[in-house]
Design a protein around this motif. Structure first.
Motif, PDB file in Angstrom:
ATOM      1  N   ALA A  21       0.964  -1.136  -0.001  1.00 44.83           N
ATOM      2  CA  ALA A  21       0.033   0.094  -0.054  1.00 44.83           C
ATOM      3  C   ALA A  21       0.843   1.336   0.016  1.00 44.83           C
ATOM      4  CB  ALA A  21      -0.916  -0.074   1.121  1.00 44.83           C
ATOM      5  N   ARG A  22       1.894   1.122   0.751  1.00 48.82           N
ATOM      6  CA  ARG A  22       2.966   2.236   1.026  1.00 48.82           C
ATOM      7  C   ARG A  22       3.509   2.558  -0.733  1.00 48.82           C
ATOM      8  NH1 ARG A  22       8.230   3.307   1.823  1.00 48.82           N
ATOM      9  NH2 ARG A  22       8.740   5.357   2.810  1.00 48.82           N
ATOM     10  N   THR A  23       3.972   1.551  -1.167  1.00 46.50           N
ATOM     11  CA  THR A  23       4.548   1.380  -2.502  1.00 46.50           C
ATOM     12  C   THR A  23       4.012   1.935  -3.532  1.00 46.50           C
ATOM     13  OG1 THR A  23       5.871  -0.463  -1.895  1.00 46.50           O
ATOM     14  CG2 THR A  23       5.867   0.133  -4.057  1.00 46.50           C
ATOM     15  N   LYS A  24       2.439   1.741  -3.755  1.00 47.10           N
ATOM     16  CA  LYS A  24       1.398   2.210  -4.309  1.00 47.10           C
ATOM     17  C   LYS A  24       1.420   3.733  -4.149  1.00 47.10           C
ATOM     18  CE  LYS A  24      -1.150  -2.067  -5.213  1.00 47.10           C
ATOM     19  NZ  LYS A  24      -2.155  -2.721  -4.943  1.00 47.10           N
ATOM     20  N   GLY A  25       1.200   4.036  -2.935  1.00 45.79           N
ATOM     21  CA  GLY A  25       0.972   5.250  -2.714  1.00 45.79           C
ATOM     22  C   GLY A  25       2.229   6.460  -3.063  1.00 45.79           C
ATOM     23  N   ILE A  26       3.478   5.893  -3.079  1.00 45.77           N
ATOM     24  CA  ILE A  26       4.557   6.396  -3.569  1.00 45.77           C
ATOM     25  C   ILE A  26       4.548   6.604  -4.948  1.00 45.77           C
ATOM     26  CG2 ILE A  26       7.139   6.786  -3.882  1.00 45.77           C
ATOM     27  CD1 ILE A  26       6.981   4.989  -1.172  1.00 45.77           C
ATOM     28  N   ILE A  27       4.254   5.574  -5.666  1.00 43.94           N
ATOM     29  CA  ILE A  27       3.907   5.765  -7.239  1.00 43.94           C
ATOM     30  C   ILE A  27       2.891   6.546  -7.705  1.00 43.94           C
ATOM     31  CG2 ILE A  27       3.436   4.353  -9.147  1.00 43.94           C
ATOM     32  CD1 ILE A  27       4.913   1.809  -7.936  1.00 43.94           C
ATOM     33  N   LEU A  28       1.663   6.733  -6.865  1.00 45.35           N
ATOM     34  CA  LEU A  28       0.637   7.429  -7.357  1.00 45.35           C
ATOM     35  C   LEU A  28       1.056   9.000  -6.949  1.00 45.35           C
ATOM     36  CD1 LEU A  28      -2.248   5.428  -5.867  1.00 45.35           C
ATOM     37  CD2 LEU A  28      -1.756   6.058  -8.226  1.00 45.35           C
ATOM     38  N   ASP A  29       1.944   9.287  -5.879  1.00 47.99           N
ATOM     39  CA  ASP A  29       2.417  10.829  -5.880  1.00 47.99           C
ATOM     40  C   ASP A  29       2.951  11.114  -6.998  1.00 47.99           C
ATOM     41  OD1 ASP A  29       0.987  10.807  -2.827  1.00 47.99           O
ATOM     42  OD2 ASP A  29       2.627  10.189  -2.053  1.00 47.99           O
ATOM     43  N   ALA A  30       3.957  10.299  -7.192  1.00 45.74           N
ATOM     44  CA  ALA A  30       4.966  10.591  -8.350  1.00 45.74           C
ATOM     45  C   ALA A  30       4.098  10.697  -9.709  1.00 45.74           C
ATOM     46  CB  ALA A  30       5.914   9.592  -8.581  1.00 45.74           C
ATOM     47  N   ALA A  31       3.210   9.795  -9.994  1.00 47.34           N
ATOM     48  CA  ALA A  31       2.265  10.084 -11.226  1.00 47.34           C
ATOM     49  C   ALA A  31       1.210  11.163 -11.014  1.00 47.34           C
ATOM     50  CB  ALA A  31       1.485   8.705 -11.044  1.00 47.34           C
ATOM     51  N   GLU A  32       1.046  11.492 -10.012  1.00 46.94           N
ATOM     52  CA  GLU A  32      -0.061  12.617 -10.030  1.00 46.94           C
ATOM     53  C   GLU A  32       0.924  14.039 -10.169  1.00 46.94           C
ATOM     54  OE1 GLU A  32      -1.878  15.069  -6.156  1.00 46.94           O
ATOM     55  OE2 GLU A  32      -2.807  13.259  -6.484  1.00 46.94           O
ATOM     56  N   LYS A  33       2.101  14.027  -9.643  1.00 47.79           N
ATOM     57  CA  LYS A  33       2.879  15.205 -10.065  1.00 47.79           C
ATOM     58  C   LYS A  33       3.310  15.389 -11.677  1.00 47.79           C
ATOM     59  CE  LYS A  33       7.359  17.168  -8.749  1.00 47.79           C
ATOM     60  NZ  LYS A  33       8.621  17.183  -8.074  1.00 47.79           N
ATOM     61  N   ILE A  34       3.524  14.146 -12.279  1.00 42.87           N
ATOM     62  CA  ILE A  34       3.780  14.075 -13.576  1.00 42.87           C
ATOM     63  C   ILE A  34       2.924  14.303 -14.444  1.00 42.87           C
ATOM     64  CG2 ILE A  34       4.929  12.787 -15.354  1.00 42.87           C
ATOM     65  CD1 ILE A  34       6.928  13.622 -13.309  1.00 42.87           C
ATOM     66  N   PHE A  35       1.564  13.730 -14.237  1.00 47.63           N
ATOM     67  CA  PHE A  35       0.519  14.217 -15.003  1.00 47.63           C
ATOM     68  C   PHE A  35       0.172  15.464 -14.862  1.00 47.63           C
ATOM     69  CE2 PHE A  35      -0.562   9.444 -14.642  1.00 47.63           C
ATOM     70  CZ  PHE A  35      -0.264   9.052 -15.919  1.00 47.63           C
ATOM     71  N   ALA A  36       0.243  16.185 -13.754  1.00 52.25           N
ATOM     72  CA  ALA A  36      -0.082  17.464 -13.595  1.00 52.25           C
ATOM     73  C   ALA A  36       0.960  18.468 -14.148  1.00 52.25           C
ATOM     74  CB  ALA A  36      -0.058  17.861 -11.928  1.00 52.25           C
ATOM     75  N   GLU A  37       2.143  18.094 -14.396  1.00 51.88           N
ATOM     76  CA  GLU A  37       2.875  18.760 -14.937  1.00 51.88           C
ATOM     77  C   GLU A  37       3.041  18.783 -16.343  1.00 51.88           C
ATOM     78  OE1 GLU A  37       6.875  17.856 -13.457  1.00 51.88           O
ATOM     79  OE2 GLU A  37       6.788  18.827 -11.615  1.00 51.88           O
ATOM     80  N   LEU A  67      -2.745   4.124 -18.610  1.00 59.11           N
ATOM     81  CA  LEU A  67      -4.326   4.360 -18.226  1.00 59.11           C
ATOM     82  C   LEU A  67      -4.597   3.784 -17.012  1.00 59.11           C
ATOM     83  CD1 LEU A  67      -6.786   5.909 -19.599  1.00 59.11           C
ATOM     84  CD2 LEU A  67      -7.352   3.670 -20.604  1.00 59.11           C
ATOM     85  N   GLY A  68      -4.483   2.843 -16.429  1.00 56.47           N
ATOM     86  CA  GLY A  68      -4.941   2.146 -15.372  1.00 56.47           C
ATOM     87  C   GLY A  68      -4.134   2.928 -14.258  1.00 56.47           C
ATOM     88  N   LEU A  69      -2.708   3.427 -14.330  1.00 56.56           N
ATOM     89  CA  LEU A  69      -2.291   4.168 -13.582  1.00 56.56           C
ATOM     90  C   LEU A  69      -2.765   5.816 -13.384  1.00 56.56           C
ATOM     91  CD1 LEU A  69      -0.059   4.920 -11.536  1.00 56.56           C
ATOM     92  CD2 LEU A  69       1.457   5.495 -13.618  1.00 56.56           C
ATOM     93  N   TYR A  70      -3.195   6.194 -14.599  1.00 54.02           N
ATOM     94  CA  TYR A  70      -3.962   7.352 -14.563  1.00 54.02           C
ATOM     95  C   TYR A  70      -5.421   7.418 -13.948  1.00 54.02           C
ATOM     96  CZ  TYR A  70      -5.811  11.910 -16.598  1.00 54.02           C
ATOM     97  OH  TYR A  70      -6.273  13.225 -16.633  1.00 54.02           O
ATOM     98  N   THR A  71      -6.072   6.458 -14.039  1.00 54.93           N
ATOM     99  CA  THR A  71      -7.124   6.125 -13.484  1.00 54.93           C
ATOM    100  C   THR A  71      -7.337   6.074 -12.004  1.00 54.93           C
ATOM    101  OG1 THR A  71      -8.078   4.818 -15.517  1.00 54.93           O
ATOM    102  CG2 THR A  71      -9.301   4.340 -13.294  1.00 54.93           C
ATOM    103  N   GLU A  72      -6.195   5.488 -11.416  1.00 50.54           N
ATOM    104  CA  GLU A  72      -6.077   5.332  -9.979  1.00 50.54           C
ATOM    105  C   GLU A  72      -5.838   6.754  -9.531  1.00 50.54           C
ATOM    106  OE1 GLU A  72      -6.595   2.771  -7.762  1.00 50.54           O
ATOM    107  OE2 GLU A  72      -7.611   2.183  -9.629  1.00 50.54           O
ATOM    108  N   VAL A  73      -4.947   7.585 -10.101  1.00 52.76           N
ATOM    109  CA  VAL A  73      -4.666   8.967  -9.759  1.00 52.76           C
ATOM    110  C   VAL A  73      -5.803   9.743  -9.503  1.00 52.76           C
ATOM    111  CG1 VAL A  73      -3.594  11.220 -10.246  1.00 52.76           C
ATOM    112  CG2 VAL A  73      -2.150   8.856 -10.667  1.00 52.76           C
TER     113      VAL A  73
END
Length: 228
Positions: A21-37, A67-73
Motif C-alpha cells: 500500500a505504501r509503495t503504491k502510494g509513493i508511485i501514485l504521488d509521483a504519477a500525480e505530479k508528472i500528470f499535473a506537470e 491508463l490504469g495508473l492515471y485512473t487510480e490517480v
C-alpha cells in the motif's frame, strides 16, 4: 505486508519485506505530479518510475498500463475530495428546508464553495490535471473506468430549487453543477495570471477573499434575484 523483489529505478534488485500500500502510494504521488506537470499524453511511465524510485515493471504489475495508473490517480483524488467535502455536502443536503428556504439555500452555496475552494487550493495537482483534460477535450477522462459522480446530487437539488422559485427561472438546472465547478476551478486556475492585482494567494486573508467573492458570484448568478 508482502515479501517480494523490489527493483529500483536504477535497476538494483533486493528481496525484502515491503508495504504494498505504501509503495503504491509513493508511485501514485509521483504519477500525480508528472500528470499535473505534463498532462496525460506527454507523461511517460519511465519518467514516473524514476520520480517514484521504482522500476516501471512494478508500475505495470500494480496498475496494468498508463491508463490504469492515471485512473487510480483520478480515483484517489476524487475519493480524497469525497472524504473532505462529500460527507459535508451530503449532510447539508439533508436539510428539509434547503429547497424552500432561500436563506438555507444561500448558506448551502456558501459552505459548498468554501469546501471546494479549500480542497482545490490544498490539492493543486488535481486542479492542473482537470485543466489538462479540458485542453484535450476530456478524451482521456472519458476513457477511464472510474466515473466520479460529482454532479447528480447538485442537479437534483437545482431541479427542486427551481420548482420552489429559489433558483432563477432562466437557469437550466442541468447546467447548475457545471457552472459552479467551472466558476470555482477557472477562478483558482487564473490567480497566477493576475497575481499582480492580488495579494499573496496563499495568505489566510486572500483565501477568505477568494471564497467570499466566488460565493457571491455563484449566489447572485443562480438564485432568483428578488430573494437576495
Amino acid at each position: 505486508m508482502e515479501v517480494g523483489i523490489i527493483v529500483s529505478a536504477e535497476g538494483k534488485r533486493s528481496s525484502k519485506i515491503y508495504d504494498a500500500a505504501r509503495t503504491k502510494g509513493i508511485i501514485l504521488d509521483a504519477a500525480e505530479k508528472i500528470f499535473a506537470e505534463l498532462g496525460y499524453s506527454a507523461a511517460r511511465i519511465d519518467v514516473i518510475a524514476k520520480a517514484s524510485g521504482y522500476n516501471k515493471s512494478l508500475i505495470y504489475q500494480y496498475f496494468g498500463d498508463k491508463l490504469g495508473l492515471y485512473t487510480e490517480v483520478v480515483k484517489r483524488a476524487d475519493q480524497i475530495g469525497e472524504q473532505i467535502t462529500g460527507s459535508f455536502i451530503s449532510e447539508l443536503l439533508k436539510n428539509e428546508n434547503l429547497v424552500t428556504d432561500p436563506a438555507a439555500f444561500k448558506s448551502f452555496l456558501e459552505a459548498m464553495t468554501r469546501e471546494m475552494v479549500l480542497f482545490l487550493m490544498e490539492h493543486p495537482s488535481y486542479l492542473k490535471i482537470l485543466f489538462w483534460e479540458a485542453a484535450e477535450d476530456w478524451k482521456t477522462w472519458n476513457q477511464i473506468t472510474y466515473r466520479p459522480d460529482d454532479g447528480t446530487q447538485l442537479n437534483d437539488l437545482a431541479i427542486a430549487a427551481k420548482k420552489s422559485g429559489i433558483l432563477r427561472q432562466d437557469l437550466d438546472p442541468d447546467l447548475f453543477p457545471i457552472l459552479i465547478m467551472n466558476v470555482t476551478t477557472t477562478t483558482l486556475q487564473s490567480i497566477s495570471r493576475y497575481e499582480h492585482l492580488l495579494d499573496k494567494k496563499d495568505s489566510p486573508q486572500q483565501k477568505e477573499r477568494l471564497i467570499e467573492q466566488i460565493s457571491k458570484f455563484i449566489i447572485h448568478g443562480v438564485m432568483e434575484p428578488s430573494l437576495l
